[in-house]
Enzyme design. Structure first.
Site, PDB file in Angstrom:
ATOM      1  N   ASN A  20      -2.683 -57.234   3.635  1.00 17.61           N
ATOM      2  CA  ASN A  20      -1.483 -58.341   3.659  1.00 17.61           C
ATOM      3  C   ASN A  20      -1.860 -59.951   3.753  1.00 17.61           C
ATOM      4  O   ASN A  20      -2.887 -60.447   3.841  1.00 17.61           O
ATOM      5  CB  ASN A  20      -0.360 -58.090   4.305  1.00 17.61           C
ATOM      6  CG  ASN A  20      -1.249 -58.044   5.294  1.00 17.61           C
ATOM      7  OD1 ASN A  20      -1.880 -58.665   6.273  1.00 17.61           O
ATOM      8  ND2 ASN A  20      -0.003 -58.751   6.373  1.00 17.61           N
ATOM      9  N   CYS A  73       2.009 -56.474   0.822  1.00 23.42           N
ATOM     10  CA  CYS A  73       1.134 -55.583   1.704  1.00 23.42           C
ATOM     11  C   CYS A  73      -0.099 -55.065   1.666  1.00 23.42           C
ATOM     12  O   CYS A  73      -0.096 -54.839   0.276  1.00 23.42           O
ATOM     13  CB  CYS A  73       2.006 -53.943   1.693  1.00 23.42           C
ATOM     14  SG  CYS A  73       3.956 -53.811   2.513  1.00 23.42           S
ATOM     15  N   CYS A  75       6.373 -49.495  -0.003  1.00 28.25           N
ATOM     16  CA  CYS A  75       4.174 -48.752   0.262  1.00 28.25           C
ATOM     17  C   CYS A  75       4.686 -47.308   0.359  1.00 28.25           C
ATOM     18  O   CYS A  75       3.579 -46.280  -1.186  1.00 28.25           O
ATOM     19  CB  CYS A  75       3.838 -49.198   0.798  1.00 28.25           C
ATOM     20  SG  CYS A  75       3.068 -51.364   1.093  1.00 28.25           S
ATOM     21  N   GLU A 104      -1.702 -51.790   1.760  1.00 33.18           N
ATOM     22  CA  GLU A 104      -1.207 -50.748   0.332  1.00 33.18           C
ATOM     23  C   GLU A 104      -1.630 -50.948  -0.348  1.00 33.18           C
ATOM     24  O   GLU A 104      -2.490 -50.283  -1.396  1.00 33.18           O
ATOM     25  CB  GLU A 104      -0.800 -49.739   1.153  1.00 33.18           C
ATOM     26  CG  GLU A 104      -0.148 -49.307   2.717  1.00 33.18           C
ATOM     27  CD  GLU A 104       0.279 -50.105   4.026  1.00 33.18           C
ATOM     28  OE1 GLU A 104       0.562 -51.719   3.428  1.00 33.18           O
ATOM     29  OE2 GLU A 104       1.074 -49.592   4.356  1.00 33.18           O
ATOM     30  N   CYS A 130       5.736 -48.881   4.598  1.00 31.42           N
ATOM     31  CA  CYS A 130       6.528 -50.028   4.425  1.00 31.42           C
ATOM     32  C   CYS A 130       7.477 -48.658   3.462  1.00 31.42           C
ATOM     33  O   CYS A 130       6.666 -47.839   3.091  1.00 31.42           O
ATOM     34  CB  CYS A 130       6.671 -51.032   4.143  1.00 31.42           C
ATOM     35  SG  CYS A 130       6.882 -51.348   2.490  1.00 31.42           S
ATOM     36  N   GLU A 189       0.384 -63.662   2.415  1.00 26.79           N
ATOM     37  CA  GLU A 189       1.980 -63.434   2.491  1.00 26.79           C
ATOM     38  C   GLU A 189       1.821 -64.388   1.131  1.00 26.79           C
ATOM     39  O   GLU A 189       1.146 -64.638   0.689  1.00 26.79           O
ATOM     40  CB  GLU A 189       2.194 -63.734   3.245  1.00 26.79           C
ATOM     41  CG  GLU A 189       2.128 -62.593   4.301  1.00 26.79           C
ATOM     42  CD  GLU A 189       2.856 -62.668   6.124  1.00 26.79           C
ATOM     43  OE1 GLU A 189       2.337 -63.751   6.844  1.00 26.79           O
ATOM     44  OE2 GLU A 189       2.651 -61.681   6.441  1.00 26.79           O
TER      45      GLU A 189
HETATM   46  N1  THU Z   1       3.239 -55.211   5.776  1.00 31.06           N
HETATM   47  C1  THU Z   1       1.941 -54.692   5.502  1.00 31.06           C
HETATM   48  O1  THU Z   1       1.140 -55.049   4.769  1.00 31.06           O
HETATM   49  N2  THU Z   1       2.138 -52.653   5.040  1.00 31.06           N
HETATM   50  C2  THU Z   1       2.810 -51.901   5.540  1.00 31.06           C
HETATM   51  O2  THU Z   1       3.028 -50.844   5.561  1.00 31.06           O
HETATM   52  C3  THU Z   1       3.861 -52.558   6.497  1.00 31.06           C
HETATM   53  C4  THU Z   1       3.995 -54.586   6.871  1.00 31.06           C
HETATM   54  C5  THU Z   1       2.931 -56.541   5.576  1.00 31.06           C
HETATM   55  C6  THU Z   1       4.280 -57.368   4.820  1.00 31.06           C
HETATM   56  C7  THU Z   1       3.862 -57.791   6.082  1.00 31.06           C
HETATM   57  O3  THU Z   1       2.904 -59.371   5.233  1.00 31.06           O
HETATM   58  C8  THU Z   1       3.621 -58.673   7.370  1.00 31.06           C
HETATM   59  O4  THU Z   1       3.170 -56.556   7.327  1.00 31.06           O
HETATM   60  C9  THU Z   1       4.838 -58.101   8.268  1.00 31.06           C
HETATM   61  O5  THU Z   1       5.586 -57.259   7.560  1.00 31.06           O
END
Ligand code: THU
Length: 128
Positions: free
Chosen positions: A39, A50, A86, A52, A83, A41
């Protein structure tokens, strides 16, 4: 290297200063190639991506379009499922029987078929 390990290595590089929740993901193609992502941000929160999505982007950039296996790892009490967004992204590139292993950094693992993550998925058929 196992797919979970590849995801864990990408997770080490996750950029998650806001949520402090690092996630790693990895995809394996039929030919055995592995693509990982983490991920990333952003101070403008909705612009974050994310793990994925990062792994999918790496696969596509390398000219591959289908994966047979996936892994996601995070430090959490229970394995973290992809999520909603994703799930749709994974569905786009998953082979029919593709499975995803969800893992914690403590070693708990569960597995599910990618197809089962998104019942009633929106597909090309809906646009015909
Ligand atoms: N996140 C992912 O990278 N993948 C997921 O399937 C769930 C959430 C990340 C997004 C964000 O940077 C952090 O987790 C908190 O939501």
């Amino acid at each position: 290297m196992s797919l979970v390990k590849a995801a864990a290595r990408a997770r080490d590089n996750a950029y998650a200063p806001y949520s402090k929740f690092k996630v790693g993901a990895a995809l394996k193609t039929a030919s055995g190639k592995v693509y990982a992502g983490c991920n990333v941000e952003n101070v403008a929160y909705p612009e974050g991506t994310c793990a994925e999505a990062g792994a999918i982007a790496a696969m596509i950039a390398d000219g591959e379009t289908r994966f047979v296996e996936a892994a996601v790892i995070a430090q959490s009490p229970q394995p973290v499922p992809p999520c909603g967004g994703c799930r749709q992204k994974l569905a786009e590139f998953a082979e029919a029987n593709a499975r995803i292993t969800m893992a914690t950094t403590e070693g708990i693992e569960t597995e599910v078929a990618v197809a089962d993550l998104l019942p009633g998925a929106f597909t090309l058929d809906h646009m015909r």
